[in-house]
Scaffold this motif. Structure first.
Motif, PDB file in Angstrom:
ATOM      1  N   UNK A   1       0.691  -1.428   0.049  1.00 56.27           N
ATOM      2  CA  UNK A   1       0.156   0.091  -0.106  1.00 56.27           C
ATOM      3  C   UNK A   1       0.854   1.307   0.184  1.00 56.27           C
ATOM      4  N   UNK A   2       1.790   1.150   0.647  1.00 56.33           N
ATOM      5  CA  UNK A   2       2.860   2.309   0.912  1.00 56.33           C
ATOM      6  C   UNK A   2       3.435   2.545  -0.298  1.00 56.33           C
ATOM      7  N   UNK A   3       4.082   1.513  -1.070  1.00 58.87           N
ATOM      8  CA  UNK A   3       4.513   1.500  -2.260  1.00 58.87           C
ATOM      9  C   UNK A   3       3.813   2.135  -3.423  1.00 58.87           C
ATOM     10  N   UNK A   4       2.456   1.783  -3.401  1.00 58.04           N
ATOM     11  CA  UNK A   4       1.610   2.352  -4.193  1.00 58.04           C
ATOM     12  C   UNK A   4       1.433   3.847  -4.095  1.00 58.04           C
ATOM     13  N   UNK A   5       1.315   4.380  -2.823  1.00 55.24           N
ATOM     14  CA  UNK A   5       1.330   5.751  -2.479  1.00 55.24           C
ATOM     15  C   UNK A   5       2.492   6.317  -3.067  1.00 55.24           C
ATOM     16  N   UNK A   6       3.772   5.799  -2.830  1.00 55.70           N
ATOM     17  CA  UNK A   6       5.052   6.491  -3.267  1.00 55.70           C
ATOM     18  C   UNK A   6       5.008   6.665  -4.771  1.00 55.70           C
ATOM     19  N   UNK A   7       4.366   5.594  -5.592  1.00 58.73           N
ATOM     20  CA  UNK A   7       4.265   5.605  -6.838  1.00 58.73           C
ATOM     21  C   UNK A   7       3.460   6.523  -7.389  1.00 58.73           C
ATOM     22  N   UNK A   8       2.409   6.939  -6.930  1.00 61.69           N
ATOM     23  CA  UNK A   8       1.468   7.742  -6.957  1.00 61.69           C
ATOM     24  C   UNK A   8       1.942   9.347  -6.879  1.00 61.69           C
ATOM     25  N   UNK A   9       2.734   9.382  -5.746  1.00 58.96           N
ATOM     26  CA  UNK A   9       3.528  10.663  -5.839  1.00 58.96           C
ATOM     27  C   UNK A   9       4.649  11.062  -6.606  1.00 58.96           C
ATOM     28  N   UNK A  10       5.166  10.040  -7.013  1.00 61.23           N
ATOM     29  CA  UNK A  10       6.170  10.102  -8.080  1.00 61.23           C
ATOM     30  C   UNK A  10       5.589  10.548  -9.546  1.00 61.23           C
ATOM     31  N   UNK A  11       4.477   9.836  -9.801  1.00 59.22           N
ATOM     32  CA  UNK A  11       3.749  10.218 -11.166  1.00 59.22           C
ATOM     33  C   UNK A  11       3.091  11.679 -10.996  1.00 59.22           C
ATOM     34  N   UNK A  12       2.699  12.109  -9.694  1.00 54.63           N
ATOM     35  CA  UNK A  12       2.303  13.365  -9.662  1.00 54.63           C
ATOM     36  C   UNK A  12       3.169  14.304  -9.925  1.00 54.63           C
ATOM     37  N   UNK A  13       4.523  14.360  -9.287  1.00 55.26           N
ATOM     38  CA  UNK A  13       5.543  15.119  -9.658  1.00 55.26           C
ATOM     39  C   UNK A  13       5.736  15.074 -11.361  1.00 55.26           C
ATOM     40  N   UNK A  14       5.801  14.016 -11.744  1.00 57.31           N
ATOM     41  CA  UNK A  14       6.024  14.022 -13.341  1.00 57.31           C
ATOM     42  C   UNK A  14       4.820  14.829 -13.897  1.00 57.31           C
ATOM     43  N   UNK A  15       3.671  15.047 -13.649  1.00 56.99           N
ATOM     44  CA  UNK A  15       2.525  15.603 -14.051  1.00 56.99           C
ATOM     45  C   UNK A  15       2.654  16.983 -13.871  1.00 56.99           C
ATOM     46  N   UNK A  16       3.042  17.375 -12.651  1.00 57.73           N
ATOM     47  CA  UNK A  16       3.376  19.013 -12.335  1.00 57.73           C
ATOM     48  C   UNK A  16       4.564  19.479 -13.347  1.00 57.73           C
ATOM     49  N   UNK A  17       5.697  18.467 -13.329  1.00 55.90           N
ATOM     50  CA  UNK A  17       6.762  19.045 -14.037  1.00 55.90           C
ATOM     51  C   UNK A  17       6.285  19.372 -15.616  1.00 55.90           C
ATOM     52  N   UNK A  18       5.414  18.655 -16.017  1.00 59.60           N
ATOM     53  CA  UNK A  18       4.789  18.682 -17.199  1.00 59.60           C
ATOM     54  C   UNK A  18       3.866  19.987 -17.599  1.00 59.60           C
ATOM     55  N   UNK A  19       3.427  20.550 -16.468  1.00 56.25           N
ATOM     56  CA  UNK A  19       2.725  21.701 -16.317  1.00 56.25           C
ATOM     57  C   UNK A  19       1.147  21.370 -16.331  1.00 56.25           C
ATOM     58  N   UNK A  20       1.133  20.114 -15.897  1.00 56.00           N
ATOM     59  CA  UNK A  20      -0.391  19.671 -15.772  1.00 56.00           C
ATOM     60  C   UNK A  20      -0.756  19.513 -14.246  1.00 56.00           C
ATOM     61  N   UNK A  21      -2.203  19.223 -14.221  1.00 58.82           N
ATOM     62  CA  UNK A  21      -2.790  19.266 -12.993  1.00 58.82           C
ATOM     63  C   UNK A  21      -3.072  17.717 -12.416  1.00 58.82           C
ATOM     64  N   UNK A  22      -2.242  17.207 -11.628  1.00 60.43           N
ATOM     65  CA  UNK A  22      -2.077  15.689 -11.296  1.00 60.43           C
ATOM     66  C   UNK A  22      -3.445  15.214 -10.707  1.00 60.43           C
ATOM     67  N   UNK A  23      -3.854  13.937 -10.876  1.00 61.75           N
ATOM     68  CA  UNK A  23      -4.851  13.405  -9.975  1.00 61.75           C
ATOM     69  C   UNK A  23      -4.597  13.221  -8.763  1.00 61.75           C
TER      70      UNK A  23
END
Length: 153
Positions: free
Chosen positions: A48-70
């Motif tokens: 569960x914690x690993x999935x949360x960390x993966x989501x955070x990593x993906x969210x950072x990438x969305x922000x870096x692309x100028x998007x709004x992360x889920x």
């Protein structure tokens, strides 16, 4: 990746994976609460914690692309968790059934990651998605092995 449409496609793909990770985080947390064995509880809590960390990593990438992360799990994932909760209230929370549901969820996560990897992604994002996908595959193998052990044990 100069085309804004490409960027939007990448953001959409990553947001789908964020939902997938948030579903996994919630599903594994629910499994940890439902199983009795401490080793399974720990395994599900860690996943569960690993999935949360993966989501955070993906969210950072969305922000870096100028998007709004889920930030949340999918509606279908939430409905599925409620259905599983109702089913386990009626039939009891046996480890076999919990592991079968976890395996079903990982099959869906595998599908979402495989679809994402078929999209044109920048190299650094592709390597992150590939690494996360390998984690999903590992989780699926481990769940299958645990399910088979519970079934034969």
């Amino acid at each position: 990746m100069h085309n804004p449409d490409d960027r939007e496609d990448i953001i959409r793909t990553l947001n789908t994976l964020i939902e997938t990770c948030k579903d996994g985080e919630a599903d594994f947390k629910a499994c940890a609460a439902d199983v009795q064995r401490p080793d399974l509880q720990q395994w599900f809590t860690t996943r569960s914690q690993e999935c949360g960390n993966a989501a955070t990593e993906l969210q950072r990438s969305v922000v870096e692309l100028g998007g709004k992360p889920g930030h949340s799990a999918s509606v279908s994932g939430e409905l599925h968790r409620r259905w599983v909760d109702l089913k386990t209230l009626v039939s009891g929370k046996d480890e076999q059934r919990i592991l079968e549901e976890a395996e079903r969820d990982e099959t869906l996560a595998e599908k979402h990651y495989a679809e994402a990897l078929h999209q044109p992604l920048p190299a650094e994002i592709r390597s992150m998605v590939q690494r996360q996908y390998e984690g999903v595959l590992r989780n699926h193998q481990e769940i299958r092995a645990m399910r088979n052990t519970v079934r034969t044990g």
